[in-house]
Design a protein around this motif. Structure first.
Motif, PDB file in Angstrom:
ATOM      1  N   SER A   1       6.566  -1.821  16.534  1.00 20.10           N
ATOM      2  CA  SER A   1       5.945  -1.683  15.211  1.00 20.10           C
ATOM      3  C   SER A   1       5.792  -0.239  14.774  1.00 20.10           C
ATOM      4  O   SER A   1       5.925   0.077  13.595  1.00 20.10           O
ATOM      5  CB  SER A   1       4.578  -2.379  15.189  1.00 20.10           C
ATOM      6  OG  SER A   1       4.731  -3.772  15.243  1.00 20.10           O
TER       7      SER A   1
ATOM      8  N   GLU B   1       3.407   0.805   5.819  1.00 16.92           N
ATOM      9  CA  GLU B   1       1.971   0.964   6.070  1.00 16.92           C
ATOM     10  C   GLU B   1       1.417  -0.119   6.995  1.00 16.92           C
ATOM     11  O   GLU B   1       0.551   0.153   7.818  1.00 16.92           O
ATOM     12  CB  GLU B   1       1.218   0.927   4.736  1.00 16.92           C
ATOM     13  CG  GLU B   1      -0.270   1.177   4.839  1.00 16.92           C
ATOM     14  CD  GLU B   1      -0.603   2.636   5.082  1.00 16.92           C
ATOM     15  OE1 GLU B   1      -1.641   2.894   5.717  1.00 16.92           O
ATOM     16  OE2 GLU B   1       0.165   3.513   4.642  1.00 16.92           O
ATOM     17  N   THR B   2       1.882  -1.338   6.845  1.00 13.51           N
ATOM     18  CA  THR B   2       1.286  -2.439   7.604  1.00 13.51           C
ATOM     19  C   THR B   2       2.206  -2.938   8.712  1.00 13.51           C
ATOM     20  O   THR B   2       3.429  -2.976   8.575  1.00 13.51           O
ATOM     21  CB  THR B   2       0.952  -3.628   6.677  1.00 13.51           C
ATOM     22  OG1 THR B   2       2.168  -4.176   6.155  1.00 13.51           O
ATOM     23  CG2 THR B   2       0.050  -3.190   5.534  1.00 13.51           C
ATOM     24  N   THR B   3       1.562  -3.347   9.802  1.00 15.65           N
ATOM     25  CA  THR B   3       2.311  -3.924  10.912  1.00 15.65           C
ATOM     26  C   THR B   3       2.986  -5.218  10.481  1.00 15.65           C
ATOM     27  O   THR B   3       4.114  -5.512  10.891  1.00 15.65           O
ATOM     28  CB  THR B   3       1.367  -4.201  12.096  1.00 15.65           C
ATOM     29  OG1 THR B   3       0.792  -2.964  12.522  1.00 15.65           O
ATOM     30  CG2 THR B   3       2.109  -4.824  13.259  1.00 15.65           C
ATOM     31  N   SER B   4       2.311  -6.010   9.643  1.00 13.98           N
ATOM     32  CA  SER B   4       2.868  -7.297   9.228  1.00 13.98           C
ATOM     33  C   SER B   4       4.194  -7.130   8.486  1.00 13.98           C
ATOM     34  O   SER B   4       5.145  -7.885   8.717  1.00 13.98           O
ATOM     35  CB  SER B   4       1.865  -8.048   8.352  1.00 13.98           C
ATOM     36  OG  SER B   4       1.515  -7.296   7.205  1.00 13.98           O
ATOM     37  N   GLU B   5       4.277  -6.123   7.605  1.00 12.20           N
ATOM     38  CA  GLU B   5       5.524  -5.929   6.854  1.00 12.20           C
ATOM     39  C   GLU B   5       6.641  -5.449   7.775  1.00 12.20           C
ATOM     40  O   GLU B   5       7.801  -5.858   7.634  1.00 12.20           O
ATOM     41  CB  GLU B   5       5.306  -4.944   5.709  1.00 12.20           C
ATOM     42  CG  GLU B   5       6.462  -4.909   4.730  1.00 12.20           C
ATOM     43  CD  GLU B   5       6.216  -3.997   3.533  1.00 12.20           C
ATOM     44  OE1 GLU B   5       6.946  -4.146   2.537  1.00 12.20           O
ATOM     45  OE2 GLU B   5       5.310  -3.150   3.607  1.00 12.20           O
TER      46      GLU B   5
ATOM     47  N   THR C   1       2.570   5.263  10.412  1.00 10.53           N
ATOM     48  CA  THR C   1       1.132   5.245  10.678  1.00 10.53           C
ATOM     49  C   THR C   1       0.710   6.157  11.830  1.00 10.53           C
ATOM     50  O   THR C   1      -0.487   6.280  12.102  1.00 10.53           O
ATOM     51  CB  THR C   1       0.639   3.809  10.931  1.00 10.53           C
ATOM     52  OG1 THR C   1       1.495   3.140  11.846  1.00 10.53           O
ATOM     53  CG2 THR C   1       0.607   3.031   9.628  1.00 10.53           C
TER      54      THR C   1
ATOM     55  N   ASN D   1       0.811  -1.226   0.000  1.00 11.74           N
ATOM     56  CA  ASN D   1       0.000   0.000   0.000  1.00 11.74           C
ATOM     57  C   ASN D   1       0.839   1.270   0.000  1.00 11.74           C
ATOM     58  O   ASN D   1       0.443   2.292   0.559  1.00 11.74           O
ATOM     59  CB  ASN D   1      -0.960   0.020   1.201  1.00 11.74           C
ATOM     60  CG  ASN D   1      -1.972  -1.109   1.142  1.00 11.74           C
ATOM     61  OD1 ASN D   1      -2.352  -1.568   0.062  1.00 11.74           O
ATOM     62  ND2 ASN D   1      -2.403  -1.573   2.301  1.00 11.74           N
TER      63      ASN D   1
END
Length: 259
Positions: free
Chosen positions: A192, A150-154, A174, A120
């Motif tokens: 994160s 953008e993402t916590t997973s990445e 974020t 994203n």
């Protein structure tokens, strides 16, 4: 060694807070080294040469950036003139500036690496391969990584990818501080997202009414204006590293309005 990482500094209120209080924060928390994310520090987005210089003068040892790196017309100039300002390593190599910096403190060499995620976000080269290749070429006692994503997973994937290879991985972008600070199995300190340093009574630093209209009137274009009125909240994290083992031994989240 105690390293302070400051969450995204948003607009004039955020940077003025840093100018006025970073010295006292460094003293109170016995900070040896400061890393600040400055990609939202200008009035719109991005950074300027003057702001970069002022953040360094206020006590920031390194300024990292992100997807708004070139959000001002003078951003390229700032990257060329201020060696303490770095941009994502996995941007194309022809972009101005560097993706990392190594500072020799006398008793330790500290490397700071800036990465940007691809989920994203605007197109960029692979951050995993970029940092993997860099670590083969540099030598440093302590390595800190700002994973702007953008993402916590990445971000968590990057933390685990680098676990045991670097001392610290923290996330930015974020603007909401996460409560997952911990030391990974291989000894790397991780969080994160640091959060943001800007007006608390806002939506990620932007005026609330603009964001509310943006979501309520889906599809309509709005010019995002940063909130400049209200209390500024300072968000960041302190990573304590043992001087002998070079391992992270403690992590403390910081979130306050008044120091």
């Amino acid at each position: 060694m105690r390293i302070l990482a400051i969450g995204d500094i948003v607009g004039k209120p955020g940077r003025e807070y840093v100018y006025q209080n970073l010295g006292r924060i460094r003293s109170k928390y016995n900070i040896d080294f400061v890393i600040a994310n400055g990609e939202n520090s200008a009035a719109t987005n991005g950074i300027t040469p003057i702001i970069a210089d002022e953040l360094v003068n206020a006590g920031a040892d390194v300024i990292t950036m992100g997807n708004h790196t070139f959000g001002t017309k003078s951003a390229a100039q700032a990257l060329e003139e201020n060696p303490r300002l770095i941009r994502p390593l996995n941007y194309p190599p022809e972009f101005e500036g560097s993706g990392y910096i190594i500072q020799d403190l006398g008793y330790a060499k500290v490397a700071v690496i800036n990465l940007i995620g691809r989920v994203n976000m605007s197109p960029a080269n692979c951050p995993f391969r970029a940092v993997e290749n860099l670590l083969k070429r540099i030598e440093s006692d302590i390595i800190v990584v700002d994973m702007h994503a953008e993402t916590t997973s990445e971000r968590l994937a990057m933390g685990n990818f680098l676990d045991g290879k670097v001392q610290v991985v923290f996330g930015t972008h974020t603007h909401v501080q996460t409560a997952d600070e911990h030391i990974l199995p291989g000894g790397t300190g991780y969080i994160s997202d640091l959060g943001m340093t800007g007006i608390m009574d806002s939506i990620l630093g932007v005026k609330k009414e603009i964001i509310l209209n943006y979501y309520y009137n889906a599809g309509k274009h709005y010019r995002f204006e940063k909130e400049e009125n209200g209390d500024v909240w300072f968000n960041g994290c302190v990573f304590e590293i043992d001087n002998k083992t070079k391992s992270v031994v403690d992590i403390e989240r910081l979130r306050f309005s008044r120091i």
